[in-house]
Design a protein around this motif. Structure first.
Motif, PDB file in Angstrom:
ATOM      1  N   LYS A 162     -16.578   9.082   7.279  1.00 33.27           N
ATOM      2  CA  LYS A 162     -15.721   9.370   6.553  1.00 33.27           C
ATOM      3  C   LYS A 162     -15.915  10.749   6.298  1.00 33.27           C
ATOM      4  N   PRO A 201     -12.993   5.451   8.269  1.00 41.29           N
ATOM      5  CA  PRO A 201     -13.903   4.854   7.766  1.00 41.29           C
ATOM      6  C   PRO A 201     -13.757   3.727   7.802  1.00 41.29           C
ATOM      7  N   VAL A 255      -5.510  -3.529   3.460  1.00 39.49           N
ATOM      8  CA  VAL A 255      -4.175  -2.518   4.177  1.00 39.49           C
ATOM      9  C   VAL A 255      -3.723  -3.018   5.006  1.00 39.49           C
ATOM     10  N   ARG A 259      -4.359   1.473  -7.763  1.00 36.33           N
ATOM     11  CA  ARG A 259      -5.560   1.111  -7.589  1.00 36.33           C
ATOM     12  C   ARG A 259      -6.380   1.174  -6.136  1.00 36.33           C
ATOM     13  N   VAL A 260      -7.155   1.760  -5.586  1.00 37.38           N
ATOM     14  CA  VAL A 260      -7.674   1.020  -4.521  1.00 37.38           C
ATOM     15  C   VAL A 260      -8.024  -0.199  -3.996  1.00 37.38           C
ATOM     16  N   PHE A 286      -0.396   4.675   5.120  1.00 42.32           N
ATOM     17  CA  PHE A 286      -1.727   3.866   6.239  1.00 42.32           C
ATOM     18  C   PHE A 286      -3.052   4.594   6.531  1.00 42.32           C
ATOM     19  N   THR A 287      -3.321   5.718   6.105  1.00 42.57           N
ATOM     20  CA  THR A 287      -4.346   6.536   6.937  1.00 42.57           C
ATOM     21  C   THR A 287      -5.095   6.670   5.527  1.00 42.57           C
ATOM     22  N   PHE A 317       1.137  -1.064   0.019  1.00 42.28           N
ATOM     23  CA  PHE A 317      -0.371  -0.057   0.329  1.00 42.28           C
ATOM     24  C   PHE A 317       1.177   1.249   0.018  1.00 42.28           C
ATOM     25  N   LYS A 359       2.792   2.335  -2.028  1.00 39.39           N
ATOM     26  CA  LYS A 359       3.307   2.117  -4.041  1.00 39.39           C
ATOM     27  C   LYS A 359       2.095   3.182  -4.584  1.00 39.39           C
ATOM     28  N   PRO A 360       2.703   3.922  -5.070  1.00 35.83           N
ATOM     29  CA  PRO A 360       1.689   5.114  -5.556  1.00 35.83           C
ATOM     30  C   PRO A 360       1.483   4.291  -6.783  1.00 35.83           C
ATOM     31  N   ASP A 361       0.473   3.442  -7.019  1.00 33.14           N
ATOM     32  CA  ASP A 361      -0.318   2.960  -8.316  1.00 33.14           C
ATOM     33  C   ASP A 361      -1.771   3.633  -8.321  1.00 33.14           C
ATOM     34  N   ARG A 377      -4.572   5.212   2.774  1.00 34.91           N
ATOM     35  CA  ARG A 377      -4.987   4.108   1.819  1.00 34.91           C
ATOM     36  C   ARG A 377      -6.354   3.334   3.347  1.00 34.91           C
ATOM     37  N   LEU A 378      -6.712   3.257   4.062  1.00 33.15           N
ATOM     38  CA  LEU A 378      -7.566   3.545   5.110  1.00 33.15           C
ATOM     39  C   LEU A 378      -9.002   3.887   4.346  1.00 33.15           C
ATOM     40  N   ASN A 379      -8.778   5.670   4.050  1.00 31.39           N
ATOM     41  CA  ASN A 379     -10.015   6.111   3.260  1.00 31.39           C
ATOM     42  C   ASN A 379     -10.140   5.801   1.438  1.00 31.39           C
ATOM     43  N   SER A 380     -10.027   4.359   0.902  1.00 28.27           N
ATOM     44  CA  SER A 380      -9.558   4.363   0.126  1.00 28.27           C
ATOM     45  C   SER A 380      -9.390   4.896  -0.715  1.00 28.27           C
ATOM     46  N   LEU A 381      -7.846   5.957  -0.914  1.00 27.28           N
ATOM     47  CA  LEU A 381      -7.739   6.370  -1.477  1.00 27.28           C
ATOM     48  C   LEU A 381      -6.363   5.907  -2.628  1.00 27.28           C
ATOM     49  N   THR A 382      -6.728   6.147  -3.741  1.00 29.61           N
ATOM     50  CA  THR A 382      -5.807   5.692  -4.049  1.00 29.61           C
ATOM     51  C   THR A 382      -4.068   5.842  -4.589  1.00 29.61           C
ATOM     52  N   GLY A 383      -3.405   4.438  -4.678  1.00 28.10           N
ATOM     53  CA  GLY A 383      -2.187   4.887  -4.058  1.00 28.10           C
ATOM     54  C   GLY A 383      -1.346   6.283  -4.591  1.00 28.10           C
ATOM     55  N   PRO A 398      -9.818  -1.021   2.348  1.00 26.94           N
ATOM     56  CA  PRO A 398      -8.422  -0.848   4.019  1.00 26.94           C
ATOM     57  C   PRO A 398      -9.032  -2.556   5.000  1.00 26.94           C
ATOM     58  N   LYS A 439      -9.172  12.688   5.084  1.00 23.40           N
ATOM     59  CA  LYS A 439      -9.998  12.531   3.965  1.00 23.40           C
ATOM     60  C   LYS A 439     -10.747  13.263   3.836  1.00 23.40           C
TER      61      LYS A 439
END
Lengths: 352, 324
Positions: free
Chosen positions: B78, A146, A44, A37-38, B101-102, A31, A33-35, B104-110, A41, B153
């Protein structure tokens, strides 16, 4: 599942080679990596936890301990394997399985070692799951993101279980590989499957202790208390429990001329009491699987033995024999998990 | 201002017999900076936990952005950024990694995450510490990292629980200015709790005073001081020195005392440290100054004392104690 593999790869430092020069400074879980993809959580958290576990000193120490015991037991097994095969042995065709079960009487066999060290592994991977988050004051921060609250607990369990599974499969295959090189006889498909089942049962067994220690980590604030509680239960079952059962049963020994039924009932009761202990369940299950000659885990009457030809059981029958043990282990695991789940969901998340 | 973004109705939380929050009614408007002020154990943190759905209210209702955090905590989380009291980060990870980490927990892309984390780190002034493990961060740096994390977020509401605890005064001012700037720029509603008065006074649009689980007063500073100091909202302090001038055979002090008392709006004249303390209904500073100058006495200083939160706070606590 791709993500988890990614995490496992990158955590052993392969991501740099894989993803080329551009991302070479991104070591660690996928996670980072700046790709585009989503990642879910849940995954992650799993990635982060696996990376944390694998990079921790505790894991390094555990791997060293377990590899040493592995090497030791393999050495004794391989040097004694020629004496282990006796003429007319029903298990003579299962030479390969002997690597896991043979001992010289001084050094315990691989199976016994796993039965003894497995709980330690489980406890040490789980005893600070929740309370360390709380003590680092990260719990309320993560739970205000969230995500569902149980994600954290579940993800930590999945991560630890993944680490254990990878480790056990690696160990099992390494032992098989060394055995193959040393004795030169490849395992039959039946033997191979038995070993796979043995590894799976070991993982379930460790998962039980893992869940127990996760439960303690939810209810005890201090990691030391939680670790100690886990170790206390482990010691209780591995050292004291059989003594206590013996003590109880001594008072109930059938006196004088006992009928066969009485003796059998007495013996069954003793075994059933012993089977409350997860380590007993584990050793029952694994010995049956790795020694195909074992036909029953309880007492057999003379009538039942008359006319039997000593011969190994097929894999299906061995599995059937230990099915109650496996069910018991899984049930224990689930009970511990539910307990920690319920306690965690009802917990109030204070920042300190 | 716009609609209410936080709405608490009869909110109550009990721990056994102990009532931590007692039928609280509070609404906060969009874009407001609201300070929750109260001593330790007044129920501020409990209220905040209920806002986020981290603990369930015993009775009453909570609405954040029109959503009930008890039934839909994810939707609330959210929209709401929360900086817990005494925030902690994973010390084995760097600041950048923690924020990643945070994100990505908020469903953002890399790539989104990386861009956002970099810009936020720069915004809170931690770009030089991005690759340092957070275990080596100072308290103030951790708080700033926490603030950056909260902003990942794009929150509509930021809730800060004791954000300035344990930071040195310079860092405190910096952090508060940062918070206010964010609120003004992004139209973000900010709710923060504190037991320090000066910070709240400096940055908040509105203040709620919380004692023993009850909100005993709310409003902006003027409103609060008017409510509290009914009768004498203004106090003017004058410092004087006297030449040996006689006026109508009276000592200058006495003459001034009489004159000042006659000014319209003045309620009470008390001898002060170097002169008088004059309590009045309205701002009578010009008249007082004229009277003093006409009296011939030397005027060292004339100070219009406004009630700060300190006075309000103590006044309320005295009130609270008297109640019991």
């Amino acid at each position: 599942m791709n993500n988890q593999e990614g995490a496992a790869c990158s955590s052993v430092g392969m991501s740099a080679e894989k993803s080329g020069k551009l991302f070479s400074h991104f070591k660690g879980p996928a996670f980072y990596k700046p790709d585009n993809r989503v990642i879910h959580p849940f995954n992650v958290i799993v990635q982060k936890e696996i990376s944390d576990q694998v990079r921790s000193w505790r894991f390094v120490i555990l791997v060293i301990i377990i590899s040493l015991t592995c090497l030791g037991s393999m050495y004794t097994a391989l040097s004694n394997i020629k004496d282990a095969i006796k003429p007319n042995d029903p298990e003579g065709t299962f030479l390969f399985l002997k690597i896991f079960t043979v001992s010289d009487g001084i050094m315990p066999s691989f199976v016994v070692f796993i039965g003894f060290l497995g709980p330690l592994l489980g406890i040490s991977l789980g005893f600070d799951t929740i309370n360390s988050e709380q003590n680092n004051r990260t719990l309320s921060r993560i739970l205000s993101q969230p995500i569902h609250r149980d994600y954290l607990l579940n993800a930590k369990f999945v991560a630890a279980l993944t680490v254990i599974s990878v480790m056990f499969f690696a160990l099992g295959f390494l032992v098989m590989g060394f055995g193959l090189i040393t004795i030169g006889i490849p395992p039959t498909p039946d033997e191979f499957l038995r070993i796979i089942f043995f590894i799976i049962i070991s993982i379930v067994y460790v998962a039980f202790w893992l869940n127990l220690s996760i439960f303690f980590s939810v209810i005890f604030r201090q990691p030391a208390t939680s670790a100690l509680s886990g170790i206390a239960i482990w010691l209780f079952f591995s050292v004291f429990y059989s003594m206590i059962v013996d003590l109880i049963m001594k008072g109930m020994v059938p006196q004088g001329l006992a009928t066969e039924n009485q003796v059998i009932n007495f013996e069954m009761m003793r075994l059933n009491l012993l089977r409350l202990s997860p380590s007993e369940l584990f050793s029952d299950a694994t010995t049956t699987l790795l020694m195909p000659g074992v036909r029953s885990l309880g007492p057999l009457s003379m009538i039942q033995l008359i006319g039997t030809i000593p011969g190994p059981l097929p894999l299906g029958q061995s599995l059937l024999l230990v099915w109650p043990q496996i069910t018991g282990l899984i049930a224990g695991t689930i009970i511990c998990f539910i307990l920690s789940y319920v306690f965690f969901m009802r917990k109030e998340i204070r920042s300190r | 201002m716009g609609e209410n973004i936080i709405e608490l109705v009869n909110l109550t939380k009990k721990y056994g017999d102990f009532t931590a929050v007692d039928s609280l009614n509070l609404s906060i408007k969009k874009g407001e900076v609201f300070g929750l002020l109260g001593p330790n154990g007044a129920g501020k943190s409990t209220t905040i936990l209920m806002l986020l759905g981290l603990t369930e209210p015993t009775s009453g209702s909570v609405k954040v952005c029109g959503i009930d955090p008890v039934t839909k905590p994810i939707e609330v989380k959210k929209r709401v950024g929360y900086l817990p009291e005494d925030v902690g980060f994973y010390s084995q990870m760097t600041g950048w990694e923690n924020l990643m980490f945070t994100a990505r927990l908020n469903s953002l892309t890399g790539s989104e995450s990386a861009r956002k984390v970099d810009s936020l780190l720069e915004r809170v002034g931690l770009q030089n510490a991005r690759n340092k493990k957070t275990g080596e961060y100072s308290r103030g740096m951790l708080q700033r990292l926490g603030l950056a994390e909260v902003l990942i977020k794009n929150p509509e509401v930021i809730i800060l629980d004791e954000p300035t605890l344990g930071i040195d005064p310079a860092g405190m001012v910096e952090l508060l200015q940062l918070i206010v700037r964010l609120s003004r720029e992004g139209g973000i509603t900010v709710l923060f709790s504190s037991h320090y008065l000066h910070q709240v006074q400096e940055v908040c649009d509105r203040v709620g005073i919380f004692v023993g689980g009850k909100l005993i007063a709310e409003g902006n500073l003027q409103e609060l001081s008017q409510k509290l100091f009914t009768g004498s909202p203004y106090v003017i302090e004058v410092g004087l020195f006297y030449d040996n001038i006689n006026y109508e055979n009276k000592k200058p002090e006495e003459w001034l005392f009489e004159t000042l008392k006659k000014i319209e709006g003045v309620i009470k004249v008390k001898p002060g440290r170097n002169g008088f303390d004059i309590e009045c209904m309205r701002d009578a500073t010009p008249e007082i100054a004229r009277a003093i100058v006409e009296s011939g006495a030397g005027l060292h200083y004339l100070n219009k004392k406004e009630y700060g939160l300190d006075e309000i706070y103590y006044r309320y606590f005295e009130g609270g104690k008297n109640h019991e």
